[in-house]
Design an enzyme around this catalytic site. Sequence first.
Site, PDB file in Angstrom:
ATOM      1  N   SER A 147     -11.722  25.078-111.742  1.00  0.00           N
ATOM      2  CA  SER A 147     -10.840  26.127-111.235  1.00  0.00           C
ATOM      3  C   SER A 147      -9.396  25.690-111.404  1.00  0.00           C
ATOM      4  CB  SER A 147     -11.126  26.376-109.745  1.00  0.00           C
ATOM      5  OG  SER A 147     -10.161  27.230-109.167  1.00  0.00           O
ATOM      6  N   TYR A 160     -12.372  23.782-100.817  1.00  0.00           N
ATOM      7  CA  TYR A 160     -12.629  24.181-102.205  1.00  0.00           C
ATOM      8  C   TYR A 160     -11.747  23.387-103.165  1.00  0.00           C
ATOM      9  CZ  TYR A 160     -13.391  27.278-106.205  1.00  0.00           C
ATOM     10  OH  TYR A 160     -13.709  27.792-107.451  1.00  0.00           O
ATOM     11  N   LYS A 164     -12.686  20.684-106.312  1.00  0.00           N
ATOM     12  CA  LYS A 164     -12.260  20.901-107.697  1.00  0.00           C
ATOM     13  C   LYS A 164     -11.321  19.797-108.180  1.00  0.00           C
ATOM     14  CE  LYS A 164     -14.735  24.574-108.216  1.00  0.00           C
ATOM     15  NZ  LYS A 164     -15.944  24.540-109.066  1.00  0.00           N
TER      16      LYS A 164
END
Length: 255
Positions: A147, A160, A164
């Site tokens: 991402s 999150y 990543k």
Amino acid sequence: MTDLPQTPSLRLDGRRALVTGASSGIGQGCAAALAQAGAHVVCVARGAEKLLATVDAIIKEGGSAEAQALDVADLDAMNAVFDAQETIDVVVNAAGLARHSPALETTPEDYNAVMNLNLRAAYFLSTAAARGMKKSGNGGSIIHISSQMGHVGGIDRAVYCATKHGLEGMVKSMAIEWGPDRIRINTVCPTFIRTPLTQPTFENPERVAWIEEKIKLGRVGEVEDIMGAVVYLASDAASLITGTSLIIDGGWTAD
């Protein structure tokens, strides 16, 4: 007469690929793209019904695919799938999870769930794939759908982003280790892509305004924006690319 160099092929005829998260969204698009480039694709996801529908659609289009129901967070089951396969030349990991909240409101349960799939499963999926590629002696390409949030921070996305950013560092280290075996490992880092996973974000007007302000090209991403990048990284055209990320973010991280 001058002999001009020839562009390496983007075709994947004769190669076998495995794609996780292949039942919908970006994973489904990756599976379709690899099949359209000529690869036989092992489509992996937890839900059998949608997975079989994806495989049926690929076959009806003239591609070659098979379904394998699997929760990649189950490491024993995942290793068994790799052990049972013939040579896998390309692995695309599109399985992922997002549970967004302010950092002060993150629960240990949400933290563990996101870390377990986005980072732990990705780590051991990579080692399972690389072990088979090393054994075959043919090398291969491992591609993680990461991402843009692996390169910046985001509102309510501390967990999150942690997964990543961790994935990006993991890929760099694995690329150094596996380069001598011609095993390439890279990430694709999309901006917000319209998928079932991101639909709740697009239902929030404040989030949509924030997204549109950040994306310099003036539109959110579609699954099709990812498909060509995955074929490229899987192909001979990317044979000198490893340990890096292909950022497909409309200019978000250019600031």
